[in-house]
Scaffold this motif. Structure first.
Motif, mmCIF file in Angstrom:
data_model
loop_
_atom_site.group_PDB
_atom_site.id
_atom_site.type_symbol
_atom_site.label_atom_id
_atom_site.label_comp_id
_atom_site.label_asym_id
_atom_site.label_seq_id
_atom_site.Cartn_x
_atom_site.Cartn_y
_atom_site.Cartn_z
ATOM 1 N N UNK A 45 0.820 -1.216 0.000
ATOM 2 C CA UNK A 45 0.000 0.000 0.000
ATOM 3 C C UNK A 45 0.853 1.266 0.000
ATOM 4 N N UNK A 46 2.113 1.117 0.408
ATOM 5 C CA UNK A 46 2.942 2.299 0.606
ATOM 6 C C UNK A 46 4.111 2.276 -0.377
ATOM 7 N N UNK A 47 4.696 3.453 -0.659
ATOM 8 C CA UNK A 47 5.872 3.458 -1.538
ATOM 9 C C UNK A 47 6.960 2.556 -0.945
ATOM 10 N N UNK A 88 11.896 2.806 17.969
ATOM 11 C CA UNK A 88 10.817 3.381 17.141
ATOM 12 C C UNK A 88 9.535 2.580 17.309
ATOM 13 N N UNK A 93 -0.872 -4.356 14.639
ATOM 14 C CA UNK A 93 -2.201 -4.976 14.779
ATOM 15 C C UNK A 93 -2.110 -6.482 14.492
ATOM 16 N N UNK A 119 5.893 3.894 19.350
ATOM 17 C CA UNK A 119 4.579 3.827 18.694
ATOM 18 C C UNK A 119 3.629 2.926 19.492
ATOM 19 N N UNK A 162 8.016 1.885 6.591
ATOM 20 C CA UNK A 162 7.691 2.157 7.998
ATOM 21 C C UNK A 162 6.226 2.554 8.183
ATOM 22 N N UNK A 163 5.604 3.020 7.098
ATOM 23 C CA UNK A 163 4.177 3.353 7.171
ATOM 24 C C UNK A 163 3.340 2.161 7.620
ATOM 25 N N UNK A 201 13.375 -2.030 11.601
ATOM 26 C CA UNK A 201 13.374 -0.715 12.257
ATOM 27 C C UNK A 201 14.051 -0.825 13.618
ATOM 28 N N UNK A 206 8.968 3.643 1.824
ATOM 29 C CA UNK A 206 8.218 4.107 2.991
ATOM 30 C C UNK A 206 7.575 2.943 3.747
ATOM 31 N N UNK A 259 3.897 0.188 9.971
ATOM 32 C CA UNK A 259 4.121 -0.219 11.366
ATOM 33 C C UNK A 259 2.810 -0.427 12.136
ATOM 34 N N UNK A 260 1.864 0.531 12.034
ATOM 35 C CA UNK A 260 0.629 0.362 12.808
ATOM 36 C C UNK A 260 -0.124 -0.909 12.398
ATOM 37 N N UNK A 261 -0.360 -1.105 11.102
ATOM 38 C CA UNK A 261 -1.044 -2.345 10.705
ATOM 39 C C UNK A 261 -0.280 -3.612 11.095
#
Lengths: 422, 165
Positions: free
Chosen positions: B24-26, B67, B39, B71, B31-32, B63, B29, B34-36
């Motif tokens: 979904x992310x470049x 970091x 989960x 989060x 690290x975007x 990472x 990127x 991380x939240x999913x």
């Protein structure tokens, strides 16, 4: 019932592509792709739609200010709905997700963006599932992808779930969170339109704002502009909760009298109109209106501002006469103290101080001068204007409003050590 | 390899899910995600994130562990202590409170013999209060697992608890 933008949400299987298409879905996208990006922006400007998340910033202006020479512009939809009392975006996400998707693709086209993200609050797990299913349908049908509708426009869209932080509803905190960081607001300027996601220009709009876009393109900006009242164009979904007989999300033209919204749409105040104590008209961070103001005030940006409050997110929280206002404020203070991200000291410390004082009033341990102290904190020492985002104001505004409207109840808590109401 | 270490390994299915998320992310990127991915880890590792789980996620994401810690500690949905099989979260914010969340809290405390924030000895239930869940017109609301239960009364919430697997 007014059903203008949200005419499909009550239909069976309204969330599916088949039902959306049967009711004219994605024809606005087709029309928009036949226009230039500037023409699309112009229609949105003419409509004068203002951001429905709470800030009320004109969407057309936001879109129009996006740089034209960049290849990495992005569109982000703020679906981090969490301002207490607000649950209008949830209806769109679950009942009309394709209208949001269509609005986002049109926004992407106008903003010369090729990637969009929908940042949805973490607790909305089922809602995110439904949204993802709609996105999958839209990809399969060619409304998303490298070549949208075969017109050569590339737009990709993904869902990103948060993880439980109210502050991420603030656009720059949301962007930080989307980048995989703590959701703490960024210093502005630069605003996200200049330096947003991954440092690139980013349009951030609320779910309800983007969902109104297909209607604006289909019927024209002037059509939308003529709905509502001057400076508050269009319709709005109001989430009416608390002490009414029929709580719910109701679409009305802006400018409707609050009394009509409560009495004709929401089934009336529990125990009758005269049992009304007050209404928080725009989500928990705006000042409460006492009953005498509720008699006549209309639900639009200017009228509510004139009444000393705000339209905010359109969450109408109704309190009847059984409610202790001090206890209600204590409840809200705890929320804001919990949600302060801790970055700015006026908010971090201020929310704790205000909560501590309201708590002791509620617990019968109020001290003489506490009510003035609260007002001082709110007016001067409080976080107002001294913080990076508006969360700090969220704790002082409602308390100040409540004291203004119901000062005698606060004083009674000090002098009697208990409530005069409940 | 110990059982504990065994448990701290994403299954193949979860790795595939994570790879879908990365797309979904470049590419630069990552690290975007991380939240999913946190989960996913919480779901896979028994409903909470131990230090070992966070370190595993850090290594998986490539990472620095710090970091990941910052989060995981910032967002309330990441449980940093073990929780029961059913994590029962009651909204007590203003709209729910106006519509009777005090009685819902009381019913749950009595029925589960737990105070807010406690987990039952048999590991079956954790009871917590939460802030606004964003479904205020259907107040009062309780959030259990992935689902919202809305328009509750003490009787209804009691019945819902009885019917949990």
């Amino acid at each position: 019932m007014t059903q203008i933008i949200y005419k499909n949400i009550h239909l069976e299987n309204s969330h599916t592509l088949a039902v959306y298409l049967a009711n004219g879905g994605y024809t606005a996208l087709e029309k928009a792709l036949g226009m230039t990006d500037l023409e699309v922006i112009e229609e949105v400007k003419i409509s004068n739609i203002r951001g429905r998340g709470g800030a009320g910033f004109p969407a057309g202006e936001k879109w129009g200010s996006m740089p034209k020479d960049q290849r990495s512009n992005r569109v982000v939809c703020n679906a981090d709905e969490g301002e207490p009392g607000t649950c209008k975006d949830r209806v769109i996400l679950t009942q009309d997700p394709h209208m949001l998707i269509e609005g986002m693709v049109i926004c992407g086209y106008a903003a010369r963006a090729h990637q969009g993200y929908i940042y949805i609050r973490g607790e909305f797990y089922r809602e995110a599932e439904r949204l993802q299913a709609a996105i999958d349908e839209a990809y399969a049908a060619g409304y998303l992808g490298d070549n949208v509708l075969g017109k050569g426009f590339c737009f990709h869209l993904a869902v990103h779930r948060g993880a439980g932080a109210y502050v991420c509803g603030e656009r720059s905190a949301l962007i930080e969170s989307l980048e995989g960081k703590k959701g703490q607001p960024r210093l502005k300027p630069p605003r996200p339109g200049i330096v947003g996601l991954y440092g690139e220009p980013t349009v951030v709009n609320n779910v309800e704002t983007l969902a109104a876009v297909p209607g604006i393109i289909t019927h024209g900006g002037a059509w939308y502009f003529n709905l509502g009242v001057p400076n508050s164009s269009g319709t709005k979904l109001f989430s009416v909760s608390g002490h009414v007989n029929k709580p719910g999300n109701y679409e009305v033209e802006l400018g409707v009298p609050l009394k009509v919204l409560l009495e004709e749409y929401a089934g009336g105040v529990r125990g009758g109109w005269d049992n009304l104590k007050g209404v928080i008209p725009g989500g928990s961070s705006v000042p409460i209106l006492p009953k005498e103001v509720c008699e006549t005030v209309t639900m639009d940006y200017d009228a509510l501002k004139k009444a000393g409050t705000n339209l905010g997110s359109g969450a109408v929280i109704v309190l009847d006469r059984s409610v202790c206002i001090v206890r209600a404020m204590a409840r809200l203070c705890h929320f804001y103290r919990h949600e302060s991200c801790g970055r700015c000291s006026p908010c971090r410390e201020g929310s704790s101080w205000v909560t501590q004082i309201v708590d002791r009033l509620e617990n019968g341990q109020g001290r003489p001068g506490d009510v003035d102290l609260l007002m001082d904190l709110a007016n001067e020492a409080g976080p107002l204007g001294l913080t990076i985002c508006a969360l700090g104001e969220g704790v002082v505004n409602p308390v100040r409003g409540a004291i203004k409207a119901f000062r005698e109840e606060f004083e009674y808590h000090v002098t009697h050590g208990r409530c005069m109401v409940a | 390899m110990s059982a504990l270490q065994n448990s701290l390994q994403f299954s193949e299915a979860t790795v595939r899910q994570a790879e879908m998320i990365f797309k979904r992310y470049p590419a630069e990127r990552r690290e975007s995600a991380l939240l999913p991915v946190l989960h996913l880890a919480q779901r896979e590792f028994g409903g909470w994130l131990s230090q070992e789980a966070l370190d595993y996620v850090a290594a998986f994401m490539g990472m620095p562990p710090l970091r990941v810690y910052e989060v995981a500690t910032f967002y309330t949905m990441y449980n940093l202590k073990p929780v029961g099989k059913h994590h029962v979260r009651v909204c007590t914010n203003i709209s729910c409170w106006l519509c009777g969340s005090d009685a819902i809290v009381q019913t749950l405390q009595d029925k589960l013999h737990l105070k807010m924030g406690e987990t039952s000895a048999d590991g079956r239930f954790t009871l917590d209060h939460v802030e606004c869940l964003g479904a205020c017109v259907n107040a009062p609301i309780v959030h259990i697992g992935d689902d919202y239960y809305e328009n509750l009364t003490p009787d209804k919430v009691s019945e819902i608890i009885d019917q949990l697997p």
